[in-house]
Each structure stands twice: as structure tokens, then as C-alpha cells.
Design an enzyme around this catalytic site. Structure first.
Site, mmCIF file in Angstrom:
data_model
loop_
_atom_site.group_PDB
_atom_site.id
_atom_site.type_symbol
_atom_site.label_atom_id
_atom_site.label_comp_id
_atom_site.label_asym_id
_atom_site.label_seq_id
_atom_site.Cartn_x
_atom_site.Cartn_y
_atom_site.Cartn_z
ATOM 1 N N LEU A 1 16.393 48.115 47.429
ATOM 2 C CA LEU A 1 17.493 48.962 45.801
ATOM 3 C C LEU A 1 18.666 48.916 46.307
ATOM 4 C CD1 LEU A 1 15.762 51.986 47.897
ATOM 5 C CD2 LEU A 1 15.086 51.213 46.152
ATOM 6 N N ASP A 2 19.485 49.198 45.223
ATOM 7 C CA ASP A 2 20.463 49.083 45.249
ATOM 8 C C ASP A 2 21.792 49.383 45.887
ATOM 9 O OD1 ASP A 2 21.492 50.783 43.545
ATOM 10 O OD2 ASP A 2 20.521 50.225 41.403
ATOM 11 N N TYR A 3 22.722 49.295 45.785
ATOM 12 C CA TYR A 3 23.968 50.152 46.776
ATOM 13 C C TYR A 3 23.384 52.039 46.695
ATOM 14 C CZ TYR A 3 28.591 50.027 48.994
ATOM 15 O OH TYR A 3 29.424 51.721 49.525
ATOM 16 N N THR B 1 21.285 53.139 44.938
ATOM 17 C CA THR B 1 19.978 54.653 44.635
ATOM 18 C C THR B 1 19.593 53.990 46.285
ATOM 19 O OG1 THR B 1 19.499 52.730 43.146
ATOM 20 C CG2 THR B 1 17.639 54.225 44.302
#
Length: 339
Positions: A105-107, A109
Site C-alpha cells: 500500500l503506498d505512503y 493509502t
């Protein structure tokens, strides 16, 4: 134990993912019986060969662990970050067994993130061919039209970030998009069967809308039921469903073959971790509700039951019907009339 590839052994030991294990091998950080193994096709026997990574022995974990976390924003999904940003590993308790995240999961999210030291299951879940659905709640700026939503459902072209063909525009797979809340900045539910880098943000930017918030609420059969920053162990049924959704054999998917699930009783190290860090409800799920393992055995067919339990033959009695005693009648109105 049969010979296995080195990157698979390292992943099964919970050290890192298979892709990262390949980088360890090619850079000469892995050795087998004292000799550096720099070829990706090298095989070894984890029971008899001495395998080391950076001089530390590789020990296969006998007890697999499966965790779910509600990842907050502001953390990157990596074991370590060269830029010094906080990682999801910082949210794990110090005495937690060695696990690593499944997928990313990106930064910015938040939402459901799985951890495990089961390298085989992690590899199958992250393969592009697995098509495990992942569901997100997305808040966008502005109001997309129905034509914009239909474009997202059929697929749009976005720029590929990494890997072979990076920088080229590729078309995304069809997605499920549902309206959740109508507002000036509405919420939509998006379900994907692929996991490209920043895919949802790029998809909505392609139709002219900026994404403000993203929260993953489901990963295959697993649904998010935790507060932000909380974590818990997966139930036996949840682990079984995860394995079932990536099994390639059709008979196994239909439940006609047994799928191996973890043992009911946690290991002493896992039990100590749960006792020190889990809440009462989490302990109750792990130690009380897991009373019986899931069995995928096929029940016997009706023809087999007939052979095992033959039907009894009817044998009429030899006594004439007139010799039988009369049947007593206990109807209430007859008793009232006699009285």
C-alpha cells in the site's frame, strides 16, 4: 527433503520475498555450505545444506503466522526504506515473530495489509496471474460522470511505473466501480484484480479527477474489521479461504481435495506474543474459536452409503392381526365422558 531453489527457501524462512531473495543471490550475499551461490537456478536441501544470508544461517519456520493490520497513512510498505521514512515494520511489536507484508500500500493509502512468514502463500497471492480481488474505498475531488465511471469499468490506459516496458502506457484490466456516497467529493468502491503501482490514482487522473483518500477494505475473502493502527491474527477459516482462492486445481477449489491449514494450537512464541500484545477479543478468536480445523474431505456418495449400510428387508410378523391387543385411546373427550 527434495531440492528447492534458493530464492524459495529464503522466502519460506520469512527473510524476504522471492523477488528480493533473487537480488540477494545475484549480489553474492547468499552462500551454500560455505560457497557463494550467485546463480538464480541454484538448488539446495534446507535440511542437510547450510544456507546463510550475510553470514547468518537460514532457518525454516516450523510455525507459520498470519496477521492483519489496519495500516495508517504515512507509512511505506517495505521492510526498510532508503529515504528514512517510517515503515509498517515499525508498527509491529518488538517481540513479534519475523514476518513481512504481502503486497504493498503506498505512503498515503490506508487500510487492510496482511503479514506472514509463509513465503509460498505470499508468492501465490502477489502473482499477477492469481487475480485475487482487492476492494478499496476511494474519495475523489469533483463529481465523475457516468461516462467516466464506465471508462474505469472497461479499463483505461495508464503509464507503467516499473519493470519491463516502464514508461509505456498499458491498459488496465476491467474493474468493478460502485457509488457509495453522492456528495461534492463523492466516495466510490473500486475492486481490482491487478496491483499496478499507484493504479487507482492514475486511473482517476486519466478521467480528470484527483484522488483525495484511499482505504483498502478487503483482500480476497478477508475483510477489514480493525481500527486504524490495530492488528490481529487471522482465523483458521480466513487462512483456509486465502489458500483456496489461489489454488489452481479446480477440484481443490470445489472443496474435493484437502487444503493444508496451520495447526490449531499456536507455537509458544506466537502464544507469548498474543498474550502480551493482543486484546481480549483477539485472544478469544485465536484460542477459543479455533476449536476444530477445517476439513476439505469429500463426503461419501450415496452409492457408497448404500453399500456400507444395506437396506433391511421387510419381514411380516407370523402372529395374526386378531391376536394383537387393542390400541388404547387417550383422547381427552373420552376420558371426560367416562368420568
Amino acid at each position: 527433503m527434495p531440492l528447492e531453489r534458493l530464492h524459495k527457501i529464503i522466502a519460506n524462512a520469512g527473510i524476504t520475498s522471492r523477488r528480493a531473495a533473487e537480488d540477494l543471490i545475484t549480489t553474492g550475499r547468499v552462500s551454500v555450505n560455505g560457497e557463494i551461490a550467485s546463480e538464480l537456478g541454484t538448488k539446495a536441501d534446507p535440511d542437510t545444506d547450510r544456507i546463510t544470508v550475510d553470514g547468518k544461517p537460514v532457518v525454516l519456520s516450523k510455525q507459520h503466522m498470519y496477521l492483519m493490520m489496519h495500516k495508517p497513512k504515512g507509512y511505506v510498505t517495505t521492510v526498510s526504506d532508503p529515504e528514512g521514512r517510517p515503515t509498517v515494520m515499525d508498527l509491529l511489536p518488538p517481540d513479534c515473530p519475523r514476518v513481512y507484508p504481502i503486497g504493498r500500500l503506498d505512503y498515503l493509502t490506508e487500510g487492510l495489509l496482511l503479514f506472514t512468514n509463509d513465503g509460498d502463500l505470499a508468492y501465490k497471492l502477489t502473482q499477477a496471474s492469481s487475480h485475487v480481488p482487492k476492494t478499496y474505498l476511494v474519495k475523489v475531488a469533483g463529481q465523475p460522470t457516468e461516462e467516466d465511471v464506465e471508462r474505469l469499468r472497461t479499463g483505461v490506459k495508464i503509464e507503467k511505473a516499473r519493470g519491463k516496458g516502464a514508461g509505456l502506457r498499458v491498459k488496465t484490466a476491467p474493474a468493478q466501480v460502485k457509488w457509495v456516497r453522492f456528495a461534492d467529493n463523492p466516495w466510490l468502491e473500486v475492486t481490482l484484480i491487478e496491483g499496478r503501482n499507484r493504479q487507482i490514482r492514475k486511473m482517476f487522473e486519466e478521467v480528470g479527477h484527483h484522488v483525495e483518500k484511499i482505504r483498502r477494505i478487503a483482500y480476497g475473502p478477508i475483510e477489514l474489521d480493525l481500527e486504524t493502527g490495530a492488528m490481529r491474527s487471522l482465523k483458521l477459516r480466513e487462512v483456509y479461504d486465502l489458500r483456496k482462492c489461489v489454488v489452481e486445481d479446480k477440484a481443490a477449489k470445489e472443496g474435493k481435495m484437502g487444503v493444508k491449514v496451520p495447526e490449531v494450537n499456536p507455537s509458544p512464541k506466537t502464544r507469548k506474543f498474543l498474550q502480551n500484545n493482543a486484546t481480549f477479543e483477539q485472544k478469544k478468536r485465536v484460542f477459543a474459536s479455533h476449536s476444530r480445523p477445517v476439513s476439505g474431505a469429500r463426503p461419501p456418495r450415496r452409492e457408497e452409503n448404500r453399500e456400507r449400510f444395506p437396506k433391511r428387508e421387510f419381514r411380516p410378523t407370523d402372529r395374526p392381526a386378531g391376536d394383537r391387543p387393542p390400541r388404547r385411546d387417550f383422547r381427552p373427550h373420552d376420558r371426560a365422558a367416562k368420568s
